[in-house]
Design an enzyme around this catalytic site. Structure first.
Site, short mmCIF file in Angstrom:
data_model
loop_
_atom_site.label_atom_id
_atom_site.label_comp_id
_atom_site.label_asym_id
_atom_site.label_seq_id
_atom_site.Cartn_x
_atom_site.Cartn_y
_atom_site.Cartn_z
N HIS A 74 -2.04 30.86 120.26
CA HIS A 74 -2.31 31.00 118.82
C HIS A 74 -2.67 32.45 118.52
CE1 HIS A 74 -4.17 29.25 114.94
NE2 HIS A 74 -4.29 30.57 114.87
N HIS A 76 -1.45 36.05 115.76
CA HIS A 76 -0.82 36.49 114.50
C HIS A 76 -0.34 37.93 114.69
CE1 HIS A 76 -2.36 33.12 111.95
NE2 HIS A 76 -3.29 33.09 112.89
N LYS A 79 0.36 40.17 111.65
CA LYS A 79 -0.78 40.76 110.93
C LYS A 79 -1.46 41.88 111.72
CE LYS A 79 -2.51 36.69 108.38
NZ LYS A 79 -1.82 35.50 108.87
N GLU A 228 -10.91 25.59 108.76
CA GLU A 228 -11.54 26.83 109.22
C GLU A 228 -12.65 27.18 108.22
OE1 GLU A 228 -8.79 30.04 109.83
OE2 GLU A 228 -10.31 31.38 110.66
N ASN A 327 -6.47 36.46 115.68
CA ASN A 327 -6.11 37.74 115.05
C ASN A 327 -6.59 38.95 115.86
OD1 ASN A 327 -6.56 35.55 112.95
ND2 ASN A 327 -5.33 37.05 111.84
ZN LIG Z 1 -4.74 31.62 113.17
#
Ligand SMILES: [Zn+2]
Length: 432
Positions: A74, A76, A79, A228, A327
């Site tokens: 998981h 990103h 980003k 979240e 992230n």
């Molecule tokens: Zn995420």
């Protein structure tokens, strides 16, 4: 360290939870001492120490820990590293959402996304990651930009990092049925995974049915961001499990975050976990990002909870659980480098993956490999790829106390050059 060919690494510590088919007496940490023989890029054998002498020429590693390369399920990477040009103004979730949305609309050209992705992957590779799933912001028109970039990047990285992508959008986007069907087709064409962010919308159940219908129609696995938040009324994890059951879904479902579960009353938790187990869901916790965003207070008071979900309770029920990076240096998390040893170290502290360690090392290796359908990843076994990381540490306290910046990463039997990219490479993308 030998450079390819045939060799034996003698006197290494292997965690038995990561070595299917190999058995030996373990110490109190779950480690066994072993010799690993490598030939032609594969592990030819794993032998317990003491049963026979190590062959002449074997490299004695003095009991250093060797782990399979990591699987990060998981992230990103679309980003990643935008922080210098778009910081989170207050460290909150809303601050992250707004800042990222504005940056995406203004700056995410194909070149911008491709260069930041490549930067992220070079970090992950140097730290010892072998497979990685990223979410791709797929709110129109970004899906037209990011998916082709991802396909090119995946091709470029084939053989070094096995890449998967899941689309990412708020589930309200599913209300535009034609657009969502088009997105599902695009995802299927890229061999991707169908993903959405769930919230407690009045029509959540209908929207989930749409998501499941598209996944079934196009043969896609599912990957959700759910709950979240610390809001106890956020129960979309349960709604996803119910939707999986009543839709008879047979693919893999991974659900990330599930933070609010840790705030809910015990009876509600038990009911949700029953359904999650029955529906065959897997859960990934993102401990560093949760620690950063959850319980962030605007009034200069101190956070009071860790933000992570109930991984121990889930694992006790047989629910597959993983931890992952999430992230990196973007408004959702100001730090991070896709270093799964850092994730495991932080998870050990935040989530208590210790006393006993048990089989928690699977949470960054074989468990995410399974839920990403990657055979032979995340374990060490005779006949498998010689893809592993040699650490300095000889036990958990040594391994998890230092950054292990001098770890050795071996891929296909060869030591790779571990060069972390210089941040200055991205400076020209950060101006203006
Ligand atoms: Zn995420």
């Amino acid at each position: 360290m030998p450079q390819g060919g045939s060799y034996v690494l003698a006197n290494v510590r292997l965690h038995l939870s990561l070595t299917p088919g190999f058995n030996a007496p373990v110490d109190s940490d779950g480690f066994a001492l072993a010799d690993i023989a490598v030939a032609d890029g594969k592990i030819s054998s794993i032998t317990a120490r003491g049963r026979s002498d190590s062959p002449a020429g074997a490299v004695d590693l003095g009991g250093r820990i060797v782990m399979p390369c990591f699987v990060d399920c998981h992230t990103h990477i679309d980003k990643g590293h935008i922080w210098p040009r778009k910081p989170n103004p207050d460290g909150t979730f809303m601050g992250a959402l707004n800042a990222t949305g504005a940056d995406r609309a203004a700056r995410w050209s194909a070149e911008d996304v491709a260069r930041r992705m490549d930067f992220s992957l070079r970090c992950a590779y140097a730290h010892g990651t072998r497979a990685l799933r990223t979410h791709l912001d797929s709110v129109a028109p970004q899906e037209e930009i990011s998916w082709p970039v991802f396909e090119t990047v995946r091709e470029k990285w084939r053989g070094r990092i096995e890449l998967q992508a899941a689309c990412l959008l708020g589930i309200e986007g599913v209300r535009d049925k034609h657009w969502f069907e088009r997105l599902a087709k695009r995802v299927a064409a890229a061999n991707g995974v169908l993903g959405v962010v769930t919230y407690m919308l009045p029509d959540l159940e209908e929207l989930l049915d749409q998501v499941f219908a598209q996944a079934i129609k196009h043969g896609l696995d599912l990957d959700f961001h759910a709950d979240e938040t610390d809001d106890v009324s956020a129960i979309s994890l349960k709604k996803i499990a119910e939707a999986a059951l009543w839709n008879g879904f047979e693919g893999n479902i991974l659900v990330g975050h599930c933070c609010s579960l840790a705030r809910q009353p015990d009876l509600d938790v038990l009911d949700t976990l029953d359904k999650v187990a029955k529906a065959g869901l897997a859960v990934v916790s993102l401990p560093m990002c949760n620690l950063y965003l959850q319980d962030r207070r605007g009034d200069k008071t101190t956070p009071r909870w860790r933000g992570v979900t109930l991984l121990h309770e889930m694992k006790a029920r047989g629910i597959p659980v993983a931890v992952a990076s999430d992230n990196t240096r973007d408004p959702f998390y100001a730090y991070g480098d896709l270093d799964m040893l850092e994730v495991y170290r932080m998870a050990t502290r935040i989530l208590h993956f210790d006393h006993p360690v048990g089989d928690w090392p699977q949470a960054v290796t074989s468990t995410p490999a399974k839920l990403m359908r990657l055979d032979g990843f995340g374990t060490l076994a005779a006949g498998g790829a010689a893809d592993f990381v040699v650490f300095r540490g000889r036990n958990w306290t040594e391994l998890l106390s230092r950054p292990e910046s001098d770890r050795i990463v071996v891929r296909d039997g060869r030591t790779i050059e571990r060069q972390l990219p210089d941040y200055a490479e991205l400076d020209d993308l950060m101006v203006g």
